[in-house]
Design a protein around this motif. Structure first.
Motif, PDB file in Angstrom:
ATOM      1  N   GLY A  36      -0.902   7.958  33.323  1.00  0.00           N
ATOM      2  CA  GLY A  36       0.493   8.329  33.440  1.00  0.00           C
ATOM      3  C   GLY A  36       1.436   7.387  32.739  1.00  0.00           C
ATOM      4  O   GLY A  36       2.597   7.688  32.557  1.00  0.00           O
ATOM      5  N   SER A  37       0.988   6.208  32.301  1.00  0.00           N
ATOM      6  CA  SER A  37       1.901   5.246  31.705  1.00  0.00           C
ATOM      7  C   SER A  37       2.225   5.581  30.267  1.00  0.00           C
ATOM      8  O   SER A  37       3.369   5.605  29.879  1.00  0.00           O
ATOM      9  N   ALA A  38       1.245   5.831  29.439  1.00  0.00           N
ATOM     10  CA  ALA A  38       1.511   6.129  28.041  1.00  0.00           C
ATOM     11  C   ALA A  38       0.509   7.139  27.509  1.00  0.00           C
ATOM     12  O   ALA A  38       0.212   7.166  26.333  1.00  0.00           O
ATOM     13  N   GLY A  39      -0.073   7.932  28.392  1.00  0.00           N
ATOM     14  CA  GLY A  39      -1.056   8.896  27.947  1.00  0.00           C
ATOM     15  C   GLY A  39      -2.365   8.265  27.540  1.00  0.00           C
ATOM     16  O   GLY A  39      -3.145   8.856  26.825  1.00  0.00           O
ATOM     17  N   THR A  40      -2.638   7.051  27.976  1.00  0.00           N
ATOM     18  CA  THR A  40      -3.863   6.354  27.628  1.00  0.00           C
ATOM     19  C   THR A  40      -5.009   6.894  28.459  1.00  0.00           C
ATOM     20  O   THR A  40      -4.897   6.958  29.671  1.00  0.00           O
ATOM     21  N   PRO A  41      -6.124   7.285  27.835  1.00  0.00           N
ATOM     22  CA  PRO A  41      -7.261   7.758  28.617  1.00  0.00           C
ATOM     23  C   PRO A  41      -7.760   6.668  29.547  1.00  0.00           C
ATOM     24  O   PRO A  41      -7.787   5.497  29.173  1.00  0.00           O
ATOM     25  N   SER A  42      -8.107   7.045  30.759  1.00  0.00           N
ATOM     26  CA  SER A  42      -8.642   6.076  31.694  1.00  0.00           C
ATOM     27  C   SER A  42      -9.770   6.714  32.472  1.00  0.00           C
ATOM     28  O   SER A  42      -9.814   7.924  32.619  1.00  0.00           O
ATOM     29  N   GLY A  69     -15.926   8.243  32.992  1.00  0.00           N
ATOM     30  CA  GLY A  69     -14.992   7.383  32.281  1.00  0.00           C
ATOM     31  C   GLY A  69     -15.002   7.710  30.808  1.00  0.00           C
ATOM     32  O   GLY A  69     -15.602   8.690  30.381  1.00  0.00           O
ATOM     33  N   THR A  70     -14.348   6.855  30.054  1.00  0.00           N
ATOM     34  CA  THR A  70     -14.293   6.984  28.606  1.00  0.00           C
ATOM     35  C   THR A  70     -14.732   5.666  27.999  1.00  0.00           C
ATOM     36  O   THR A  70     -14.266   4.601  28.410  1.00  0.00           O
ATOM     37  N   THR A  71     -15.633   5.737  27.026  1.00  0.00           N
ATOM     38  CA  THR A  71     -16.093   4.519  26.369  1.00  0.00           C
ATOM     39  C   THR A  71     -15.007   4.007  25.420  1.00  0.00           C
ATOM     40  O   THR A  71     -14.065   4.725  25.086  1.00  0.00           O
ATOM     41  N   LEU A  72     -15.179   2.773  24.979  1.00  0.00           N
ATOM     42  CA  LEU A  72     -14.212   2.185  24.059  1.00  0.00           C
ATOM     43  C   LEU A  72     -14.146   2.940  22.735  1.00  0.00           C
ATOM     44  O   LEU A  72     -13.135   2.865  22.035  1.00  0.00           O
ATOM     45  N   ASP A  73     -15.199   3.669  22.390  1.00  0.00           N
ATOM     46  CA  ASP A  73     -15.149   4.456  21.170  1.00  0.00           C
ATOM     47  C   ASP A  73     -14.715   5.897  21.430  1.00  0.00           C
ATOM     48  O   ASP A  73     -14.859   6.777  20.587  1.00  0.00           O
ATOM     49  N   GLY A  74     -14.149   6.136  22.615  1.00  0.00           N
ATOM     50  CA  GLY A  74     -13.531   7.420  22.928  1.00  0.00           C
ATOM     51  C   GLY A  74     -14.447   8.517  23.405  1.00  0.00           C
ATOM     52  O   GLY A  74     -14.030   9.660  23.547  1.00  0.00           O
ATOM     53  N   LYS A  75     -15.694   8.209  23.712  1.00  0.00           N
ATOM     54  CA  LYS A  75     -16.634   9.228  24.174  1.00  0.00           C
ATOM     55  C   LYS A  75     -16.603   9.328  25.698  1.00  0.00           C
ATOM     56  O   LYS A  75     -16.409   8.340  26.398  1.00  0.00           O
ATOM     57  N   THR A 136     -16.595  -6.605  19.386  1.00  0.00           N
ATOM     58  CA  THR A 136     -16.959  -6.991  18.017  1.00  0.00           C
ATOM     59  C   THR A 136     -17.196  -8.492  17.909  1.00  0.00           C
ATOM     60  O   THR A 136     -18.237  -8.934  17.404  1.00  0.00           O
ATOM     61  N   GLU A 137     -16.242  -9.281  18.390  1.00  0.00           N
ATOM     62  CA  GLU A 137     -16.335 -10.745  18.271  1.00  0.00           C
ATOM     63  C   GLU A 137     -17.531 -11.307  19.030  1.00  0.00           C
ATOM     64  O   GLU A 137     -18.188 -12.241  18.570  1.00  0.00           O
ATOM     65  N   GLN A 138     -17.815 -10.765  20.188  1.00  0.00           N
ATOM     66  CA  GLN A 138     -18.887 -11.293  21.029  1.00  0.00           C
ATOM     67  C   GLN A 138     -20.237 -10.636  20.752  1.00  0.00           C
ATOM     68  O   GLN A 138     -21.222 -10.963  21.401  1.00  0.00           O
ATOM     69  N   LYS A 139     -20.254  -9.684  19.826  1.00  0.00           N
ATOM     70  CA  LYS A 139     -21.500  -9.022  19.409  1.00  0.00           C
ATOM     71  C   LYS A 139     -22.230  -8.353  20.586  1.00  0.00           C
ATOM     72  O   LYS A 139     -23.423  -8.550  20.805  1.00  0.00           O
ATOM     73  N   VAL A 140     -21.468  -7.585  21.361  1.00  0.00           N
ATOM     74  CA  VAL A 140     -22.038  -6.867  22.503  1.00  0.00           C
ATOM     75  C   VAL A 140     -21.942  -5.347  22.318  1.00  0.00           C
ATOM     76  O   VAL A 140     -21.837  -4.606  23.289  1.00  0.00           O
ATOM     77  N   ALA A 141     -22.024  -4.894  21.075  1.00  0.00           N
ATOM     78  CA  ALA A 141     -21.901  -3.463  20.798  1.00  0.00           C
ATOM     79  C   ALA A 141     -23.202  -2.699  21.008  1.00  0.00           C
ATOM     80  O   ALA A 141     -23.232  -1.484  20.844  1.00  0.00           O
ATOM     81  N   GLY A 142     -24.270  -3.368  21.426  1.00  0.00           N
ATOM     82  CA  GLY A 142     -25.562  -2.724  21.593  1.00  0.00           C
ATOM     83  C   GLY A 142     -25.706  -1.906  22.863  1.00  0.00           C
ATOM     84  O   GLY A 142     -26.756  -1.312  23.102  1.00  0.00           O
ATOM     85  N   PHE A 143     -24.669  -1.857  23.687  1.00  0.00           N
ATOM     86  CA  PHE A 143     -24.687  -1.046  24.902  1.00  0.00           C
ATOM     87  C   PHE A 143     -23.273  -0.521  25.128  1.00  0.00           C
ATOM     88  O   PHE A 143     -22.306  -1.063  24.592  1.00  0.00           O
ATOM     89  N   PRO A 144     -23.121   0.553  25.916  1.00  0.00           N
ATOM     90  CA  PRO A 144     -21.792   1.156  26.085  1.00  0.00           C
ATOM     91  C   PRO A 144     -20.851   0.281  26.915  1.00  0.00           C
ATOM     92  O   PRO A 144     -21.275  -0.454  27.806  1.00  0.00           O
ATOM     93  N   HIS A 145     -19.566   0.404  26.587  1.00  0.00           N
ATOM     94  CA  HIS A 145     -18.500  -0.280  27.325  1.00  0.00           C
ATOM     95  C   HIS A 145     -17.435   0.750  27.668  1.00  0.00           C
ATOM     96  O   HIS A 145     -16.978   1.488  26.797  1.00  0.00           O
ATOM     97  N   LEU A 146     -17.046   0.788  28.937  1.00  0.00           N
ATOM     98  CA  LEU A 146     -15.988   1.689  29.368  1.00  0.00           C
ATOM     99  C   LEU A 146     -14.640   1.011  29.239  1.00  0.00           C
ATOM    100  O   LEU A 146     -14.502  -0.186  29.513  1.00  0.00           O
ATOM    101  N   SER A 147     -13.638   1.776  28.859  1.00  0.00           N
ATOM    102  CA  SER A 147     -12.257   1.303  28.839  1.00  0.00           C
ATOM    103  C   SER A 147     -11.645   1.678  30.182  1.00  0.00           C
ATOM    104  O   SER A 147     -11.282   2.824  30.404  1.00  0.00           O
ATOM    105  N   ASP A 148     -11.555   0.720  31.068  1.00  0.00           N
ATOM    106  CA  ASP A 148     -11.084   0.974  32.438  1.00  0.00           C
ATOM    107  C   ASP A 148      -9.709   0.348  32.650  1.00  0.00           C
ATOM    108  O   ASP A 148      -9.506  -0.424  33.575  1.00  0.00           O
TER     109      ASP A 148
END
Length: 195
Positions: A36-42, A69-75, A136-148
């Motif tokens: 509800g704040s800016a239409g950001t998926p959560s 949820g939604t992953t950081l890459d929008g899935k 990207t910086e921490q090189k943890v892209a080998g598993f999914p991350h949710l944008s919460d």
């Protein structure tokens, strides 16, 4: 006479509709929930779980995994996909030094236990751009991350601070919740679960 010819066909159509044949397993086409704040998926916590999951049809989905949820890459992400295997939920924030210290060990565990344990990062307490930068910086892209950003998954698992691991057994029961400095001991805890 015309009625007699079409009556059997009409009855067959009615029975077909009542039997549920032709029903699809497609989820509703509603867009992602927003905070509800800016239409950001959560992420949203839902029940029942949408019918389209990666979980095996023979695996019961425990209540603990009935979230989406939604992953950081929008899935779209469905917690039910974690059912049937132990899982690690790593709750982190991009600005957190303890989270940065855990990143390498968490990525290693995700690689070492791939296919036997599900590892999912649950990013919060910041915006999606900062979260993606951390991955990207921490090189943890080998598993999914949710944008919460809204904290829905954090609330579901009663997480009140960043840098917390929640480890679930194959039945979805919590077997550990807490901080593991620099990820020390995470692999040992999982070795106990997978044998």
């Amino acid at each position: 006479m015309l009625v007699r010819r079409f009556a059997p066909a009409a009855l067959a159509v009615a029975l077909f509709a009542l039997s549920g044949c032709g029903e699809t397993d497609s989820p509703p086409s509603a867009g992602p929930a927003t905070d509800g704040s800016a239409g950001t998926p959560s992420p949203t916590v839902t029940s029942p779980v949408p019918r389209t999951t990666n979980a095996s049809p023979s695996v019961a989905v425990p209540e603990s995994l009935k979230f989406t949820g939604t992953t950081l890459d929008g899935k779209a992400f469905d917690g039910a996909a974690l059912a049937g295997k132990p899982a690690v939920l790593w709750f982190w924030a991009p600005w957190c030094p303890r989270c940065r210290a855990q990143a390498a060990a968490t990525a290693k565990v995700a690689g070492d236990y791939q296919g036997r344990v599900n590892v999912v990062g649950v990013a919060g307490l910041d915006k999606a751009d900062a979260m993606r930068g951390f991955v990207t910086e921490q090189k943890v892209a080998g598993f999914p991350h949710l944008s919460d950003e809204a904290g829905a998954v954090w609330k579901r698992f009663e997480i009140t601070e960043q840098s917390v691991y929640v480890i679930l057994d194959a039945k979805g029961n919590k077997v550990f919740t807490g901080n593991l400095p620099a990820g020390a001991g995470l692999s040992d805890k999982l070795a106990e679960l997978v044998g």
